[in-house]
Write a protein that holds these residues in place. Structure first.
Motif, PDB file in Angstrom:
ATOM      1  N   PHE A 119       0.864  -1.188   0.000  1.00 45.62           N
ATOM      2  CA  PHE A 119       0.000   0.000   0.000  1.00 45.62           C
ATOM      3  C   PHE A 119       0.899   1.237   0.000  1.00 45.62           C
ATOM      4  CE2 PHE A 119      -2.420  -3.295   2.293  1.00 45.62           C
ATOM      5  CZ  PHE A 119      -3.553  -3.349   1.502  1.00 45.62           C
ATOM      6  N   ARG A 120       1.483   1.495  -1.152  1.00 48.98           N
ATOM      7  CA  ARG A 120       2.530   2.521  -1.210  1.00 48.98           C
ATOM      8  C   ARG A 120       2.011   3.914  -0.917  1.00 48.98           C
ATOM      9  NH1 ARG A 120       5.739   1.075  -6.606  1.00 48.98           N
ATOM     10  NH2 ARG A 120       6.716  -0.841  -5.891  1.00 48.98           N
ATOM     11  N   ASP A 121       0.868   4.226  -1.499  1.00 46.31           N
ATOM     12  CA  ASP A 121       0.311   5.554  -1.294  1.00 46.31           C
ATOM     13  C   ASP A 121       0.077   5.813   0.184  1.00 46.31           C
ATOM     14  OD1 ASP A 121       0.207   6.706  -3.735  1.00 46.31           O
ATOM     15  OD2 ASP A 121      -1.979   6.923  -3.779  1.00 46.31           O
ATOM     16  N   GLU A 122      -0.582   4.840   0.825  1.00 47.89           N
ATOM     17  CA  GLU A 122      -0.888   5.020   2.242  1.00 47.89           C
ATOM     18  C   GLU A 122       0.383   5.039   3.074  1.00 47.89           C
ATOM     19  OE1 GLU A 122      -4.298   3.394   4.278  1.00 47.89           O
ATOM     20  OE2 GLU A 122      -4.868   2.418   2.410  1.00 47.89           O
ATOM     21  N   ALA A 123       1.322   4.185   2.704  1.00 47.63           N
ATOM     22  CA  ALA A 123       2.589   4.155   3.431  1.00 47.63           C
ATOM     23  C   ALA A 123       3.248   5.527   3.366  1.00 47.63           C
ATOM     24  CB  ALA A 123       3.514   3.106   2.822  1.00 47.63           C
ATOM     25  N   ALA A 124       3.280   6.071   2.175  1.00 52.32           N
ATOM     26  CA  ALA A 124       3.935   7.368   2.005  1.00 52.32           C
ATOM     27  C   ALA A 124       3.236   8.438   2.813  1.00 52.32           C
ATOM     28  CB  ALA A 124       3.939   7.744   0.542  1.00 52.32           C
ATOM     29  N   TRP A 150       8.278   7.532  -6.104  1.00 51.94           N
ATOM     30  CA  TRP A 150       7.192   6.798  -6.760  1.00 51.94           C
ATOM     31  C   TRP A 150       5.893   7.578  -6.724  1.00 51.94           C
ATOM     32  CZ3 TRP A 150       8.950   2.253  -3.430  1.00 51.94           C
ATOM     33  CH2 TRP A 150       9.890   1.504  -4.121  1.00 51.94           C
ATOM     34  N   LEU A 151       5.676   8.259  -5.606  1.00 50.13           N
ATOM     35  CA  LEU A 151       4.394   8.926  -5.424  1.00 50.13           C
ATOM     36  C   LEU A 151       4.231  10.086  -6.369  1.00 50.13           C
ATOM     37  CD1 LEU A 151       4.116   9.082  -1.616  1.00 50.13           C
ATOM     38  CD2 LEU A 151       2.910   7.652  -3.214  1.00 50.13           C
ATOM     39  N   VAL A 152       5.243  10.924  -6.348  1.00 48.37           N
ATOM     40  CA  VAL A 152       5.220  12.082  -7.221  1.00 48.37           C
ATOM     41  C   VAL A 152       6.463  11.930  -8.073  1.00 48.37           C
ATOM     42  CG1 VAL A 152       5.339  14.589  -7.298  1.00 48.37           C
ATOM     43  CG2 VAL A 152       4.042  13.469  -5.491  1.00 48.37           C
ATOM     44  N   THR A 191      -1.183  17.887 -11.026  1.00 41.92           N
ATOM     45  CA  THR A 191      -1.301  18.997 -10.062  1.00 41.92           C
ATOM     46  C   THR A 191      -2.530  19.861 -10.321  1.00 41.92           C
ATOM     47  OG1 THR A 191       0.075  20.298 -11.522  1.00 41.92           O
ATOM     48  CG2 THR A 191       1.177  19.218  -9.669  1.00 41.92           C
ATOM     49  N   GLY A 192      -3.292  19.567 -11.363  1.00 40.66           N
ATOM     50  CA  GLY A 192      -4.495  20.336 -11.664  1.00 40.66           C
ATOM     51  C   GLY A 192      -4.255  21.429 -12.693  1.00 40.66           C
ATOM     52  N   SER A 212      -4.072   8.630  -9.079  1.00 37.24           N
ATOM     53  CA  SER A 212      -3.168   8.496  -7.933  1.00 37.24           C
ATOM     54  C   SER A 212      -3.703   9.308  -6.753  1.00 37.24           C
ATOM     55  CB  SER A 212      -1.762   8.977  -8.322  1.00 37.24           C
ATOM     56  OG  SER A 212      -1.164   9.688  -7.269  1.00 37.24           O
ATOM     57  N   LYS A 213      -3.741   8.653  -5.582  1.00 38.23           N
ATOM     58  CA  LYS A 213      -4.310   9.331  -4.414  1.00 38.23           C
ATOM     59  C   LYS A 213      -3.454  10.537  -4.030  1.00 38.23           C
ATOM     60  CE  LYS A 213      -6.031   8.340   0.222  1.00 38.23           C
ATOM     61  NZ  LYS A 213      -5.153   8.030   1.361  1.00 38.23           N
ATOM     62  N   THR A 214      -2.149  10.350  -4.044  1.00 34.65           N
ATOM     63  CA  THR A 214      -1.267  11.447  -3.668  1.00 34.65           C
ATOM     64  C   THR A 214      -1.451  12.632  -4.603  1.00 34.65           C
ATOM     65  OG1 THR A 214       0.291   9.744  -3.052  1.00 34.65           O
ATOM     66  CG2 THR A 214       1.116  11.987  -3.063  1.00 34.65           C
ATOM     67  N   MET A 215      -1.485  12.349  -5.920  1.00 31.47           N
ATOM     68  CA  MET A 215      -1.629  13.442  -6.872  1.00 31.47           C
ATOM     69  C   MET A 215      -3.009  14.082  -6.749  1.00 31.47           C
ATOM     70  SD  MET A 215       1.312  13.739  -8.099  1.00 31.47           S
ATOM     71  CE  MET A 215       0.943  15.209  -9.034  1.00 31.47           C
ATOM     72  N   TYR A 216      -4.014  13.257  -6.496  1.00 31.59           N
ATOM     73  CA  TYR A 216      -5.365  13.805  -6.326  1.00 31.59           C
ATOM     74  C   TYR A 216      -5.383  14.784  -5.146  1.00 31.59           C
ATOM     75  CZ  TYR A 216      -9.983  13.937  -4.195  1.00 31.59           C
ATOM     76  OH  TYR A 216     -11.130  14.361  -3.578  1.00 31.59           O
TER      77      TYR A 216
END
Ligand code: 44T
Length: 875
Positions: A119-124, A150-152, A191-192, A212-216
């Motif tokens: 769960f990389r997004d959550e981990a980050a 990885w996230l961004v 980034t929108g 991507s959750k982080t990008m969202y």
């Protein structure tokens, strides 16, 4: 694959407000005692429950019990983890966080478990939170830096820094909106930025989606910061899941997207656009009814693309995708079978990618074009029939006149993205852009010297939404020779052609003829030995100096140990040995004297154990895990006359995979342990020094860890490229929007996978020793060091690239900054550039905590004497 699903959440429990009463106090103190008792008995599960009770009933005890509570939690979590009780594990963490919501150690540790589960997004998110709570918490810092990439992904910075690209997109969007497209969907908003452009241009309704959750989350922050909260609806989903009217009220008149990778289709743009045309966009402007107003018709920015290809010779690509040597470290490689990299466009194998990416202009050693660029495909994103037909289209064949002389190593691919009729972006190798090119390596084990006059026949198709380009044949003198049929493991085997020196000048004609002659004629006589190696593993295997160095160092050690034994007498050579040797030596291996035990714990594929075994009187253990890789080693052993019992697979033998470092058997110790100390990306491997400490305890007298020492070198450079990859630069807003402060939270000071030899930079100093890691004496290592270095030119120091000299023993060493190397380099990007004048002394404060390095630089006012180490603080 990362686990992208959302982890199940524990239901919230009601918490009662504690009341003061003696019975409760009694319960608290008995539970606390039980907790401590259970902890003492290593019954962590029960201890944890007792602690929960205690701290929920008596929160005043939190300060007092926090250490033991954490300890219990971590122990219990490890147990749950090894039992596979994942839900319970996360429940425990959530209970712990209800008690200690701002405990960065618990948050970081939960992140580590999440990360291990994929769960990389959550981990980050957890690492990020821990770091915000305690900015200098080294564990969280190291974890965050490892996942931030990885996230961004770094290209977000490059793209936002690419003003030309930003401007062109903005213009095209503005024109479309002003022309009447007033409802807009931004697919893959990142980034929108494109959505905000549409809004700024006056679009009535703007929607954006991001998977991507982080990008969202980042996009939501950015849009709010730019005062557009509520004016752009951002959805955390893949566009393919969107429906009208559930997610957006009605079909839109404009889709904007930059969901394209270096190979154009890799981010799924074809599928996304087919779906968008069928479900989310108004019908296209039709030629029958051109009067329909733009607000009633759908269109896409970019409007289409033209894809180009070119055949190239490139040694750097070759050595990462094909075996180029017939001998490594004294071992003949012919018996290895067919080795190939995971990048292949003709294989059906799911584990392979059709292309990799490189910036051709930055490849070490450069490349030679073998053909002119050719037009591989034209695609109209505003034509849904064309998009739908793409994958069912016939494979097209093009015949390309060969214009240059050399070996065919790859097809390079790039494209022009037509934003609209007037404006386009090119990702070509000659352009000054941030884009990389897609590389389709040629995988056949033969070398094909091409020359002007030949024709290269390339097949172009679109399969699984990827564009595939495959060199299938060479036409020369009216004859056609097929090239690709060596690749497919299910196809019958052909005779192996000549391997060895890939130098095209070595009678190229003869080589081509013999290579080609053996293709497509003879049939297989049995199953083929077909093994996949990662690109870095292939490059390592091709690295002869690396293997020769190890061979010499191992030989020297064995000779020394033999000498020592002959002096001491046979039974004393093995340190702690108390019992006579009862282990195998039966079979062809000469039982003779005690063998020397050698353990190779390299990550991934490594032939070092086999090289050790081939020295004779050595029993070597390899930690190669994959069965296919073990089979390659066995074949090589057989072909090189290494007795079967001289090579064992260590991970098949140790019960607990975590405990790789242990004795060869109860009464034996190792003569050598080979540790893999630098990752391909250019960083020191995690836990290296801990491993070295353990390894030292398992060595016999006179035994050795390879390498015995590594020395870290660095230099001062001015590199704008590194800055552009690390953060959105400059003070001005990006296209008038405030984006930088948000995305720059994901700035990571250490850049990995650099090619220092081709990095665009100015050297501002000579190289300087930054750190020594002594693996044979881990106590001697420091974590902080100040190093003084003199500027050899004036400029702005923006980064300190670093690399390693790996000392196998006193005489033999390897550099990770070497042309043949499988290693890349890394660099610390300074927080603030430092202006220097020629002759200035710069003080670098270097810190190595865990395996992460940080460096800060300042001008040293007093003149230095030696230019090397000024002071060493030992901790
Ligand atoms: N790489 C460029 C890719 N997405 C560019 O989650 C260029 C690489 C590159 N969201 C060096 C230089 C460069 N629905 O955040 C991503 C991704 C998202 C979607 C919702 C969908 N169907 C998709 C598909 C993707 O879109 C964002 C951009 S995608 C790739 C962009 C400078 N190396």
């Amino acid at each position: 694959m990362p686990n992208t699903s959302t982890r199940p959440k524990r239901g919230r429990r009601n918490r009662r407000v504690p009341r003061e009463d003696p019975a409760r106090n009694e319960l608290v103190s008995r539970s606390l005692e039980s907790a401590q008792q259970c902890l003492f008995n290593q019954d962590y599960g029960t201890a944890f429950v007792h602690y929960l009770l205690v701290l929920n009933l008596a929160p005043v005890l939190k300060d007092f019990a926090s250490e033991s509570f954490r300890f219990t939690l971590f122990k219990w979590a490890d147990e749950l983890d090894s039992l596979g009780r994942i839900q319970d594990l996360f429940d425990c963490y959530e209970q712990a966080l209800e008690l200690f919501p701002t405990d960065e150690v618990i948050i970081n540790s939960m992140g580590e478990h999440l990360f291990r589960m994929g769960f990389r997004d959550e981990a980050a998110g957890h690492f990020h939170k821990a770091l915000k709570l305690k900015p200098d918490y080294p564990e969280a810092k190291e974890n965050f830096y490892r996942v931030a990439n990885w996230l961004v992904e770094r290209w977000h910075f490059l793209m936002l820094n690419d003003r030309r690209r930003n401007h062109k997109y903005q213009q095209a969007i503005q024109k479309a909106v002003e022309g009447g497209c007033n409802t807009v969907l931004d697919i893959g908003t990142g980034t929108g930025i494109l959505g905000m452009c549409a809004k700024k241009a006056g679009a009535a309704e703007v929607y954006a989606c991001e998977l991507s959750k982080t990008m969202y989350e980042l996009a939501c922050e950015v849009v709010t910061a730019n005062g557009m909260n509520g004016r752009i609806k951002i959805l955390h989903m893949k566009s393919l899941e969107m429906e009208v009217p559930k997610d957006i009220p009605k079909r839109v008149s404009l889709v904007v997207t930059e969901t394209v990778d270096a190979g154009l289709f890799g981010e799924g743009i074809i599928e996304s656009l087919i779906h968008a045309w069928n479900h989310l966009l108004l019908p296209p402007q039709s030629t029958q009814d051109p009067s329909r107003p733009p607000s009633q018709a759908g269109r896409v920015i970019p409007a289409g693309a033209t894809v180009f290809g070119m055949a190239v010779q490139c040694l750097e690509i070759r050595r990462h995708h094909r075996l180029c040597v017939s001998e490594i470290g004294g071992l003949a490689t012919a018996a290895a079978g067919e080795l190939h990299s995971p990048v292949s466009c003709s294989s059906e194998d799911d584990s392979t990618e059709p292309y990799t990416t490189e910036r051709l202009s930055r490849l070490p050693g450069g490349y030679t074009p073998l053909t002119e660029p050719f037009n591989a495909l034209d695609i109209d994103f505003n034509n849904v029939q064309e998009l739908e037909g793409l994958c069912s289209r016939e494979v097209s064949r093009v015949r390309l006149p060969v214009t240059g002389e050399g070996l065919l190593d790859a097809l390079a691919v790039w494209f022009q993205l037509h934003l609209d009729q007037q404006s386009s972006l090119s990702t070509g190798p000659k352009e000054d852009t941030c884009w990389e090119q897609a590389i389709y390596p040629v995988q056949t084990p033969h070398n094909f010297p091409l020359r002007p006059g030949d024709e290269l026949i390339v097949e172009i198709s679109c399969r699984d939404a990827y564009l595939r380009l495959c060199s299938v044949a060479v036409a020369r003198d009216g004859r056609e020779f097929r090239l690709d049929d060596c690749l497919d493991p299910d196809k019958p085997r052909n005779n192996p052609g000549p391997s060895g020196n890939p130098n095209p000048s070595l009678n190229a004609e003869a080589e081509l003829c013999s290579a080609l002659a053996c293709l497509g004629t003879e049939q297989s006589s049995g199953p083929r030995d077909y093994t996949m190696l990662e690109c870095a593993e292939m490059a390592l295997l091709n690295n002869q100096p690396y293997h020769d160095s190890f061979r010499r160092a191992l030989a020297k050690l064995i000779t020394n140990l033999k000498d020592a034994r002959s002096v001491q007498g046979p039974s004393q050579g093995q340190g702690l040995e108390v019992m006579p040797l009862t282990d195998p030596p039966s079979g062809p291996m000469d039982p003779g004297p005690d063998p020397f035990y050698v353990l190779d714990v390299s990550e991934g594929f490594s032939v070092l154990s086999l090289m050790a075994a081939s020295q004779g009187q050595v029993k070597a253990y390899s930690s190669v895990e994959k069965t296919q890789h073990q089979a390659v080693l066995r074949r090589l052993a057989r072909a090189n006359g290494v007795p079967e019992e001289a090579l064992e697979f260590w991970l098949n033998q140790v019960e607990d995979e975590q405990a790789v470092l242990q004795r060869p058997s109860r009464e034996k110790l190792w003569s050598a342990i080979i540790l893999d100390c630098v990752e391909t990306c250019g960083l020191v491997r995690q836990k290296l020094m801990e491993k070295a400490t353990l390894a030292r305890c398992l060595l016999e007298d006179g035994g050795q860890i390879f390498p015995e020492r590594i020395v870290l070198y660095g230099m001062l450079v001015e590199s704008d490229t590194l800055l552009l990859e690390s953060a959105v630069q400059g003070q001005e807003p990006t296209l008038g929007f405030n984006i930088a402060p948000f995305i720059n939270q994901f700035t990571v000071p250490v850049h990995v996978f650099l090619d220092l030899s081709t990095l665009q930079c100015r050297h501002l100093s000579d190289s300087v020793e930054l750190f020594i890691l002594d693996l044979m004496n881990t106590n001697a290592n420091y974590t902080n060091r100040d190093v003084k270095v003199q500027a050899s030119a004036s400029g702005r120091v923006t980064a300190v690239p670093f690399w390693y000299q790996i000392h196998l023993n006193e005489e033999i060493s390897l550099s990770t900054f070497n042309q043949d190397s499988h290693w890349k380099q890394a660099a610390v990007v300074l927080h603030q550039p430092l202006a220097v004048r020629e002759g200035d002394w710069v003080r670098l404060a270097v810190t190595l905590q865990k395996s992460s390095i940080s460096i800060s630089a300042s001008i040293e006012e007093e003149a230095g004497e030696t230019g090397t180490v000024d002071s060493v603080r030992v901790r």
